[in-house]
Design a protein around this motif. Structure first.
Motif, PDB file in Angstrom:
ATOM      1  N   MET A 125       0.842  -1.186   0.000  1.00 52.53           N
ATOM      2  CA  MET A 125       0.000   0.000   0.000  1.00 52.53           C
ATOM      3  C   MET A 125       0.888   1.251   0.000  1.00 52.53           C
ATOM      4  O   MET A 125       1.798   1.351   0.821  1.00 52.53           O
ATOM      5  CB  MET A 125      -0.896   0.011   1.252  1.00 52.53           C
ATOM      6  N   ASN A 126       0.626   2.188  -0.922  1.00 52.66           N
ATOM      7  CA  ASN A 126       1.435   3.390  -0.941  1.00 52.66           C
ATOM      8  C   ASN A 126       0.584   4.621  -0.643  1.00 52.66           C
ATOM      9  O   ASN A 126      -0.651   4.579  -0.659  1.00 52.66           O
ATOM     10  CB  ASN A 126       2.171   3.541  -2.286  1.00 52.66           C
ATOM     11  N   TRP A 127       1.273   5.735  -0.381  1.00 51.99           N
ATOM     12  CA  TRP A 127       0.591   6.955   0.029  1.00 51.99           C
ATOM     13  C   TRP A 127      -0.318   7.494  -1.076  1.00 51.99           C
ATOM     14  O   TRP A 127      -1.405   8.016  -0.809  1.00 51.99           O
ATOM     15  CB  TRP A 127       1.612   8.000   0.454  1.00 51.99           C
ATOM     16  N   ASP A 128       0.076   7.381  -2.330  1.00 53.76           N
ATOM     17  CA  ASP A 128      -0.757   7.868  -3.424  1.00 53.76           C
ATOM     18  C   ASP A 128      -2.110   7.164  -3.454  1.00 53.76           C
ATOM     19  O   ASP A 128      -3.146   7.796  -3.709  1.00 53.76           O
ATOM     20  CB  ASP A 128      -0.033   7.677  -4.760  1.00 53.76           C
ATOM     21  N   ASP A 129      -2.113   5.865  -3.198  1.00 52.51           N
ATOM     22  CA  ASP A 129      -3.384   5.142  -3.163  1.00 52.51           C
ATOM     23  C   ASP A 129      -4.245   5.608  -1.991  1.00 52.51           C
ATOM     24  O   ASP A 129      -5.473   5.709  -2.108  1.00 52.51           O
ATOM     25  CB  ASP A 129      -3.140   3.635  -3.062  1.00 52.51           C
ATOM     26  N   LYS A 134      -4.232   8.593  -0.706  1.00 51.96           N
ATOM     27  CA  LYS A 134      -4.766   9.908  -1.056  1.00 51.96           C
ATOM     28  C   LYS A 134      -6.029   9.776  -1.901  1.00 51.96           C
ATOM     29  O   LYS A 134      -7.001  10.508  -1.712  1.00 51.96           O
ATOM     30  CB  LYS A 134      -3.722  10.733  -1.809  1.00 51.96           C
ATOM     31  N   ARG A 143      -7.784   3.064  -9.417  1.00 49.65           N
ATOM     32  CA  ARG A 143      -6.911   3.096  -8.224  1.00 49.65           C
ATOM     33  C   ARG A 143      -7.626   2.486  -7.017  1.00 49.65           C
ATOM     34  O   ARG A 143      -7.012   1.783  -6.215  1.00 49.65           O
ATOM     35  CB  ARG A 143      -6.505   4.548  -7.935  1.00 49.65           C
ATOM     36  N   LEU A 186      -6.553  -0.878  -4.914  1.00 47.69           N
ATOM     37  CA  LEU A 186      -6.367  -0.887  -3.465  1.00 47.69           C
ATOM     38  C   LEU A 186      -7.242  -1.945  -2.818  1.00 47.69           C
ATOM     39  O   LEU A 186      -6.803  -2.661  -1.899  1.00 47.69           O
ATOM     40  CB  LEU A 186      -6.693   0.503  -2.899  1.00 47.69           C
ATOM     41  N   GLU A 197      -5.669  -5.275  -3.380  1.00 44.22           N
ATOM     42  CA  GLU A 197      -4.491  -5.449  -2.527  1.00 44.22           C
ATOM     43  C   GLU A 197      -4.882  -5.798  -1.101  1.00 44.22           C
ATOM     44  O   GLU A 197      -4.250  -6.637  -0.449  1.00 44.22           O
ATOM     45  CB  GLU A 197      -3.663  -4.166  -2.544  1.00 44.22           C
ATOM     46  N   ALA A 220      -1.979   8.858   8.416  1.00 47.51           N
ATOM     47  CA  ALA A 220      -0.891   8.937   7.436  1.00 47.51           C
ATOM     48  C   ALA A 220      -0.849  10.319   6.794  1.00 47.51           C
ATOM     49  O   ALA A 220       0.229  10.876   6.556  1.00 47.51           O
ATOM     50  CB  ALA A 220      -1.076   7.855   6.378  1.00 47.51           C
ATOM     51  N   MET A 259       2.349  12.837   6.893  1.00 43.34           N
ATOM     52  CA  MET A 259       2.963  13.381   5.689  1.00 43.34           C
ATOM     53  C   MET A 259       3.012  14.905   5.752  1.00 43.34           C
ATOM     54  O   MET A 259       4.013  15.538   5.388  1.00 43.34           O
ATOM     55  CB  MET A 259       2.188  12.926   4.451  1.00 43.34           C
TER      56      MET A 259
END
Length: 296
Positions: free
Chosen positions: A1-5, A7, A35, A39, A42, A71, A75
């Motif tokens: 899982m990344n921050w862009d997802d 957002k 997106r 997610l 995932e 999160a 950030m």
């Protein structure tokens, strides 16, 4: 899982639609949908339930929401720390406010803050309703009463005064007003009764007036009616210096005091940038109310 997802997830949760999230993120709704699908795949769980009303969080989405918001705060704090906390303010800050404050106080207060912080972008959203900060409709809001729900922090900014007023041209053409009973023969200006979104705005009923001839959910519309001599209404003292010819009436009988509150996300208290802006905003509003009320 990344921050862009995350957002993208937060944008859909707050807008409750792919199109609304896409507008905020400046990407097309199809990309937002892909997106979110990625997610969900995932995580192995659906995050939204689609209905005619839009996208609603599922139980899994509700659980992820808290983590995503933390999160987001982390950030933001990291960006602030790396940028340095002692310099000028920068970036975008959106303020929600009732239109009386937004029209007669915030423009000059925010202009002075931006003058001192050229890289700062301030947006004022003037709406006659309560703002939903949990959906990030604004970064902070001005209210006329403190909220009693939600993860919010509330700071009283200042008191302000309101009085009955009319234009001198109107008064010259009508019988003198020496008592509350004399108001019965005059067109009264005020809020649309079923659109008063906060009990603190129910000015005329507190003054004993039961019928409104000219009504609007906007303070600015009401003020313009009074200014152009259409009748009598309750006006903010701080708005009176913005025009000429207004005269306060029955000051010894009808004098109202209300308060402005600064309402913020609880988590934003950790962000130095937001704290510094909030302090400048509150100090500026206090000074501007005092200055304008001294003129009327």
């Amino acid at each position: 899982m990344n921050w862009d997802d995350l957002k993208v997830f937060l944008a859909v949760a707050r807008a409750e639609s792919l199109s609304g999230a896409g507008r905020g993120l400046k990407v097309d709704p199809a990309t937002v949908g892909r997106r979110i699908g990625r997610l969900e795949e995932e995580l192995g769980a659906p995050l939204f339930a689609k209905s005619p009303q839009g996208y609603a969080l599922t139980d899994a989405g509700q659980r992820l929401m808290g983590h995503a918001e933390r999160a987001e705060q982390a950030m933001g704090a990291a960006v602030e720390e790396l940028a340095g906390q002692a310099g000028a303010l920068s970036g975008q800050i959106r303020i929600g406010a009732p239109d009386g404050c937004a029209n007669y106080l915030l423009p000059q207060v925010c202009a002075r803050i931006v003058q001192d912080n050229p890289d700062l972008e301030v947006q004022i959203v003037a709406l006659p309703r309560v703002f939903n900060l949990s959906k990030r409709e604004a970064d902070m809001a001005i209210g006329v009463s403190p909220p009693n729900a939600g993860r919010l922090t509330v700071q009283k900014i200042t008191d302000y005064k309101l009085h009955l007023a009319a234009h001198r041209d109107y008064l010259a053409q009508h019988p003198p007003i020496q008592s509350i009973d004399d108001l019965l023969g005059h067109p009264m200006i005020g809020y649309i009764p079923d659109m008063i979104f906060d009990k603190e705005l129910d000015y005329l009923s507190e003054s004993g007036v039961s019928r409104v001839s000219l009504a609007s959910n906007s303070v600015s519309v009401q003020f313009n009616w009074v200014r152009q001599g259409s009748g009598i209404g309750i006006v903010h003292d701080f708005a009176i210096p913005s025009t000429t010819g207004l005269q306060k009436l029955l000051e010894d009988r009808i004098s109202l005091t209300r308060s402005f509150y600064l309402i913020r996300h609880a988590d934003d208290r950790r962000l130095d940038r937001m704290n510094r802006f909030a302090q400048s905003l509150a100090e500026g509003l206090r000074a501007e109310v005092a200055r304008l009320e001294a003129l009327c």
